[in-house]
Design a protein around this motif. Sequence first.
Motif, PDB file in Angstrom:
ATOM      1  N   TYR A 344       0.842  -1.080   0.035  1.00 11.77           N
ATOM      2  CA  TYR A 344       0.216   0.233  -0.048  1.00 11.77           C
ATOM      3  C   TYR A 344       0.943   1.314  -0.035  1.00 11.77           C
ATOM      4  O   TYR A 344       0.516   2.442   0.430  1.00 11.77           O
ATOM      5  CB  TYR A 344      -0.786   0.050   1.317  1.00 11.77           C
ATOM      6  CG  TYR A 344      -1.960  -1.009   0.829  1.00 11.77           C
ATOM      7  CD1 TYR A 344      -3.274  -0.735   0.404  1.00 11.77           C
ATOM      8  CD2 TYR A 344      -1.951  -2.260   1.722  1.00 11.77           C
ATOM      9  CE1 TYR A 344      -4.240  -1.535   0.270  1.00 11.77           C
ATOM     10  CE2 TYR A 344      -2.629  -3.325   1.476  1.00 11.77           C
ATOM     11  CZ  TYR A 344      -3.922  -2.909   0.730  1.00 11.77           C
ATOM     12  OH  TYR A 344      -5.000  -3.699   0.677  1.00 11.77           O
ATOM     13  N   LEU A 347      -0.206   4.596  -1.585  1.00 15.54           N
ATOM     14  CA  LEU A 347      -1.356   5.482  -0.802  1.00 15.54           C
ATOM     15  C   LEU A 347      -0.572   6.783  -0.577  1.00 15.54           C
ATOM     16  O   LEU A 347      -1.095   7.749  -0.324  1.00 15.54           O
ATOM     17  CB  LEU A 347      -1.953   5.018   0.381  1.00 15.54           C
ATOM     18  CG  LEU A 347      -2.779   3.567   0.009  1.00 15.54           C
ATOM     19  CD1 LEU A 347      -3.186   2.861   1.600  1.00 15.54           C
ATOM     20  CD2 LEU A 347      -4.381   4.077  -0.566  1.00 15.54           C
ATOM     21  N   ILE A 400      -8.708   5.944  -4.594  1.00 16.14           N
ATOM     22  CA  ILE A 400      -8.573   4.981  -3.593  1.00 16.14           C
ATOM     23  C   ILE A 400      -9.967   4.430  -3.310  1.00 16.14           C
ATOM     24  O   ILE A 400     -10.789   5.219  -2.948  1.00 16.14           O
ATOM     25  CB  ILE A 400      -7.868   5.562  -2.492  1.00 16.14           C
ATOM     26  CG1 ILE A 400      -6.759   6.143  -2.934  1.00 16.14           C
ATOM     27  CG2 ILE A 400      -7.693   4.499  -1.439  1.00 16.14           C
ATOM     28  CD1 ILE A 400      -5.977   7.173  -1.734  1.00 16.14           C
ATOM     29  N   GLY A 403     -12.888   0.988   0.932  1.00 11.40           N
ATOM     30  CA  GLY A 403     -12.325   0.211   2.006  1.00 11.40           C
ATOM     31  C   GLY A 403     -13.466  -0.806   2.326  1.00 11.40           C
ATOM     32  O   GLY A 403     -13.172  -1.758   3.016  1.00 11.40           O
ATOM     33  N   LEU A 418      -6.772   2.184   3.788  1.00 10.20           N
ATOM     34  CA  LEU A 418      -7.599   2.956   2.781  1.00 10.20           C
ATOM     35  C   LEU A 418      -8.399   4.149   3.403  1.00 10.20           C
ATOM     36  O   LEU A 418      -8.517   5.340   2.759  1.00 10.20           O
ATOM     37  CB  LEU A 418      -8.572   2.154   2.074  1.00 10.20           C
ATOM     38  CG  LEU A 418      -7.676   0.863   1.268  1.00 10.20           C
ATOM     39  CD1 LEU A 418      -8.861   0.070   0.732  1.00 10.20           C
ATOM     40  CD2 LEU A 418      -6.808   1.335  -0.018  1.00 10.20           C
TER      41      LEU A 418
END
Length: 590
Positions: A344, A347, A400, A403, A418
């Motif tokens: 990740y 991000l 993004i 979640g 997220l």
Amino acid sequence: MIGMTFLLIYLFIGLVRVIIHLPKEDKKKFFLSLINPRLILKNVKDIIFDVLLHVKIWKRKPLLGYMHSSIAFGWFMLIVLGHIETWFYVPDRTSTLYYPVFFRFFVMETNHTLKGSFFFFLMDFFLLVVLSGVFLAMFKRIRSTFLGMRRTTKNSWPDRVAMYCLWAIFPVRLLAESFTASISGGSFLTRPMYLLFSNFLSDTYHIVPTWWVYSSILGLFFLLLPFTRYMHIPTEAFLIILRNAGIKVTSPRKGYSEAEIYSCSNCGMCIDACPMMVQKKNLKYATVYYNRFLRRRKWDKCNEIADKCLMCGKCVAVCPVGVDSCGLKLTYRNIEPVNIRHDYSYLGQAEAGVPELHDGDVLYYAGCMTQLTPVISSAVTSVLERCGISYGFMDKDGGICCGRPMILAGRSDEARALIARNTEIIKSSGAGTLLLSCPICYKVFKENYNLPGIRVVHYTQYFNSLAKSGRLRLNKSSVRAVYHDPCELGRGCNIYEEPRVLLRQVGELVEARQNRDESICCGGSLGSLTLSYEDRKSITDKSLENLTYDSPEKIITACPLCLKTFASRSNVKVEDFAVTILNNMTNTLK
């Protein structure tokens, strides 16, 4: 007394165990709720309506509701009236636990007084009420469809023994009270039966054995109760107190979850409700069996059912006890190890791509599924522009994930990563309103994000508010359309009326056979981790059959996943809510 003593000890130990396993904050909520006058009144109301009267079942299936309430409320009234009689006639015996239950046996009162006649009538009346419910319960095992159920649960042998005891308790009580009617008093039910039996039972030797049989069956039922489906009888009330205190599922088997598991009555209403049951082979995946396996700690079977579930929430909606089975399954998924490594790091470098907004501005987040159906995001932004709304498109060039899919898969750590990054982007935008076009995103933003000062709305709600303020003007057509309630938007967030208000303004709105909280999942749900494509197709076809029974010209839904799923198999045109609103707007572009 043996049965009751054992039951009370078992319940006390269970109560202590549940409270001990509650998180510290939940313990505080629980004890504070016991001294909160508002919550005390709500608890009493909910216990009367849900545990004794079974109002939730009455609303859906009246005859089944009568069956449950007649046994529960009738039995409760027999106990209450027995205690009142004891207080009136032998107040010195009120401290004897068994005395009110066997009042007719111990007290040789006649019905010569008005008070006596009144109580004799009430006791006979409520005994008749309970017997009618017992008769319906017996008949349900022969023909469940008569009471509105296509399927019933398969009972284990302890459940069957306890069920036969329950069926026998009140007929035997009727015999015992009838045999004693000549000396302890009777009314319209027990007195005629005494006169009937007295024709061929001339002596009284049968009276005491009959009362002993009644006592023995009652005692056996109490001894079996903690190990059977009937444990819900004492546990439901405790669950209501916990729920009203604001406590939620945090573990699949401890604390609040344990109270939920034992409160499941195994009634089987969730079997008919589950969309997976369109395939008979899936009967073993019904929520009722998941709760049963959790209770028995059969973890392999729990894992199989939890992974298969669509998480549509229909079993929760129809559950008369309100067991949050989806929450139980999610917590179970969370304890399963995730052996896949995820990167990740992107991000940190993800660009918001959002222009600087102000307090009154709207930040539109389309989400992954809307990005896969761009006709929706195009319609949403067009409506906003034609209404003169100042907005920013958060994930116009890709963004993004919200979640929610990770949460449904039990990957909480990944979901938190997220959520944290999205929260940062949203707060830095300066927007006062976050607009969602996907129910999946909407649910997670409402429940899992901390966005103080930012209004989170679904586009069905937002467009409805624009219409009320006069900024959105609509033209009505003659098209007959049916609206499909998406699982996450309807049952998940209780949004049913807002989309219908606008759809009635743009055409003739017809309803599906099963709608609102009984709406059938489209079959494309992200909730199931293992359900096959063939099974999903069967669910989609069943849902379409439900939607089109009144021959609509168009199916309208407010979920990109439902739109995509239905469009692949429907012979009727499927359209998104935003597209329908856009096509019927009278606003002109500025």
